[in-house]
Write a protein that holds these residues in place. Sequence first.
Motif, PDB file in Angstrom:
ATOM      1  N   GLY A 204       2.431   0.720   3.273  1.00  0.00           N
ATOM      2  CA  GLY A 204       3.715   0.031   3.333  1.00  0.00           C
ATOM      3  C   GLY A 204       3.509  -1.333   3.585  1.00  0.00           C
ATOM      4  O   GLY A 204       4.620  -2.164   3.364  1.00  0.00           O
ATOM      5  N   THR A 205       2.301  -1.896   4.043  1.00  0.00           N
ATOM      6  CA  THR A 205       2.182  -3.312   4.077  1.00  0.00           C
ATOM      7  C   THR A 205       1.497  -4.072   2.936  1.00  0.00           C
ATOM      8  O   THR A 205       1.001  -3.249   2.116  1.00  0.00           O
ATOM      9  CB  THR A 205       1.153  -3.422   5.346  1.00  0.00           C
ATOM     10  OG1 THR A 205      -0.164  -3.094   5.181  1.00  0.00           O
ATOM     11  CG2 THR A 205       1.883  -3.004   6.636  1.00  0.00           C
ATOM     12  N   VAL A 206       1.274  -5.326   3.035  1.00  0.00           N
ATOM     13  CA  VAL A 206       0.807  -6.028   1.815  1.00  0.00           C
ATOM     14  C   VAL A 206      -0.643  -5.666   1.353  1.00  0.00           C
ATOM     15  O   VAL A 206      -1.433  -5.572   2.423  1.00  0.00           O
ATOM     16  CB  VAL A 206       1.234  -7.489   1.986  1.00  0.00           C
ATOM     17  CG1 VAL A 206       0.463  -8.319   0.890  1.00  0.00           C
ATOM     18  CG2 VAL A 206       2.575  -7.899   2.021  1.00  0.00           C
ATOM     19  N   ALA A 207      -0.793  -5.003   0.423  1.00  0.00           N
ATOM     20  CA  ALA A 207      -2.199  -4.576  -0.097  1.00  0.00           C
ATOM     21  C   ALA A 207      -2.685  -5.593  -1.496  1.00  0.00           C
ATOM     22  O   ALA A 207      -3.850  -5.445  -1.777  1.00  0.00           O
ATOM     23  CB  ALA A 207      -2.325  -3.468  -0.391  1.00  0.00           C
TER      24      ALA A 207
ATOM     25  N   GLU B  22       1.736  -0.296  -4.792  1.00  0.00           N
ATOM     26  CA  GLU B  22       3.068  -0.275  -5.534  1.00  0.00           C
ATOM     27  C   GLU B  22       3.800  -1.887  -5.562  1.00  0.00           C
ATOM     28  O   GLU B  22       4.071  -2.205  -4.451  1.00  0.00           O
ATOM     29  CB  GLU B  22       4.174   0.582  -4.955  1.00  0.00           C
ATOM     30  CG  GLU B  22       5.485   0.714  -5.443  1.00  0.00           C
ATOM     31  CD  GLU B  22       5.605   1.343  -6.840  1.00  0.00           C
ATOM     32  OE1 GLU B  22       6.389   0.465  -7.743  1.00  0.00           O
ATOM     33  OE2 GLU B  22       4.772   2.134  -7.621  1.00  0.00           O
ATOM     34  N   PRO B  23       3.968  -2.258  -6.685  1.00  0.00           N
ATOM     35  CA  PRO B  23       3.800  -1.856  -7.969  1.00  0.00           C
ATOM     36  C   PRO B  23       2.311  -1.322  -8.335  1.00  0.00           C
ATOM     37  O   PRO B  23       1.391  -2.153  -7.719  1.00  0.00           O
ATOM     38  CB  PRO B  23       4.423  -2.921  -9.123  1.00  0.00           C
ATOM     39  CG  PRO B  23       5.093  -3.665  -8.063  1.00  0.00           C
ATOM     40  CD  PRO B  23       4.546  -3.578  -6.744  1.00  0.00           C
ATOM     41  N   ALA B  24       2.104  -0.680  -9.427  1.00  0.00           N
ATOM     42  CA  ALA B  24       0.726  -0.167  -9.589  1.00  0.00           C
ATOM     43  C   ALA B  24      -0.030  -1.142 -10.468  1.00  0.00           C
ATOM     44  O   ALA B  24      -0.390  -0.760 -11.717  1.00  0.00           O
ATOM     45  CB  ALA B  24       0.631   1.381 -10.152  1.00  0.00           C
ATOM     46  N   TRP B  25      -0.155  -2.518  -9.920  1.00  0.00           N
ATOM     47  CA  TRP B  25      -1.193  -3.392 -10.724  1.00  0.00           C
ATOM     48  C   TRP B  25      -2.655  -2.693 -11.026  1.00  0.00           C
ATOM     49  O   TRP B  25      -3.134  -2.220 -10.151  1.00  0.00           O
ATOM     50  CB  TRP B  25      -1.247  -4.532  -9.746  1.00  0.00           C
ATOM     51  CG  TRP B  25       0.025  -5.185  -9.433  1.00  0.00           C
ATOM     52  CD1 TRP B  25       1.200  -5.210 -10.164  1.00  0.00           C
ATOM     53  CD2 TRP B  25       0.201  -6.313  -8.601  1.00  0.00           C
ATOM     54  NE1 TRP B  25       2.101  -6.011  -9.802  1.00  0.00           N
ATOM     55  CE2 TRP B  25       1.501  -6.710  -8.694  1.00  0.00           C
ATOM     56  CE3 TRP B  25      -0.516  -7.070  -7.566  1.00  0.00           C
ATOM     57  CZ2 TRP B  25       2.214  -7.642  -7.885  1.00  0.00           C
ATOM     58  CZ3 TRP B  25       0.007  -8.193  -7.096  1.00  0.00           C
ATOM     59  CH2 TRP B  25       1.297  -8.300  -7.110  1.00  0.00           C
TER      60      TRP B  25
ATOM     61  N   ALA C 182       1.091  -1.141   0.299  1.00  0.00           N
ATOM     62  CA  ALA C 182      -0.158  -0.051  -0.056  1.00  0.00           C
ATOM     63  C   ALA C 182       0.879   1.406   0.088  1.00  0.00           C
ATOM     64  O   ALA C 182       1.833   1.403   0.785  1.00  0.00           O
ATOM     65  CB  ALA C 182      -0.885  -0.014   1.284  1.00  0.00           C
ATOM     66  N   THR C 183       0.379   2.127  -0.855  1.00  0.00           N
ATOM     67  CA  THR C 183       1.055   3.718  -0.811  1.00  0.00           C
ATOM     68  C   THR C 183       0.525   4.624   0.186  1.00  0.00           C
ATOM     69  O   THR C 183       1.056   5.590   0.227  1.00  0.00           O
ATOM     70  CB  THR C 183       1.292   3.990  -2.213  1.00  0.00           C
ATOM     71  OG1 THR C 183      -0.072   4.142  -2.848  1.00  0.00           O
ATOM     72  CG2 THR C 183       1.928   3.333  -3.171  1.00  0.00           C
TER      73      THR C 183
END
Length: 354
Positions: free
Chosen positions: A239-242, A273-276, A225-226
Amino acid sequence: MSKTYRVIQWMTGDVGQVALRHFADSPVFELAAVLVHTPEKVGKDAGDIVGIAPTGVITTDDIDSVLATQADCVFYTPIIMDVDTVCRLLRSGKNVVTTSGFFHPSRDFREEAAKIEAACREGRTSFHGGGIHPGYAGDLLPLTLARVISRIDKIEVYEVVNVLADAPLDHIDWLGFGKAKDEFLSSPTILGLGLPFFAQSMYMLADGLSVEIEDINYELTVATATEDISHGFGVIPSGTVAAQHHTWTALVEGRPLIVFHAIYLTGGPDAIEPAWDWGKTRYRIVIDGDPPSALTLEGVEVTDGTTPSSMTHPGYNWTAMGAVNAIPDVCDAEPGWLTHLDLGLVRPRGLVRK
């Protein structure tokens, strides 16, 4: 077409409730019994549990009484299958159709398959597993598309799920969203541990194409997550898994032939990020070959003319009905573990109502 089938609904979670509503409304089925697990559901009319008119069937948690009930089929929908219980049902003379994870007697389930097949022989009954994925989108749909193909070089199956929009919020925690990236990648994941179940579809697809899988490789990538991503249960911190992308690749003659992608996201490309940018929740089958072809299964946005269009992802409906619609053919078939390859073209009955 006028034949009816007496069915027992075994558990009433999300999938079981879809089936229960269908059994109560369909001219093809007669509801014989409903087994529930939680005490607050015991002793109620089955219709009260799913918000429909009374059915006359009172729920119970007494397994022995349900086993003694005369029925053609048990629709078995716990999240995890108890093989011994399923075998008891089969030995009691009841066919079993399930969404609980067993679809194809692949190498990972040889011991369980032997028990189930023995119970089928003893009870002169049949067993069939179905669902949406695995159990439909990764095997039946690719085989259906393959029928119009001249040459296949690779088959890729994509499952894309926008968790915040189209899944229960408890999926956020048990899928590991909100964990630090290093912690997530170094720990077992729910989807990663599901390889034996997804592999069943790969083996079934390979059997349908008359090829043999040599090995299955696994890869996991994530996006973080940005910004903080809020949801009904809290927040996924920046900063964590999104988002997570699981890839299983089945090798045939040393090359990748069948590739499954499981892509679960909690934010759009502007928030990770990356911007999937994988788009909306859907299943997509892509065949690379001659001719290159693709097939997409997704929900449809609807409107009643007075409110904005909306779409609730029908995942639980698809999971239930993919199996429910096979019940008549399973009941009428010869005894044994019946895969999609054994059943052939299922003829859904009673879907067009007067």
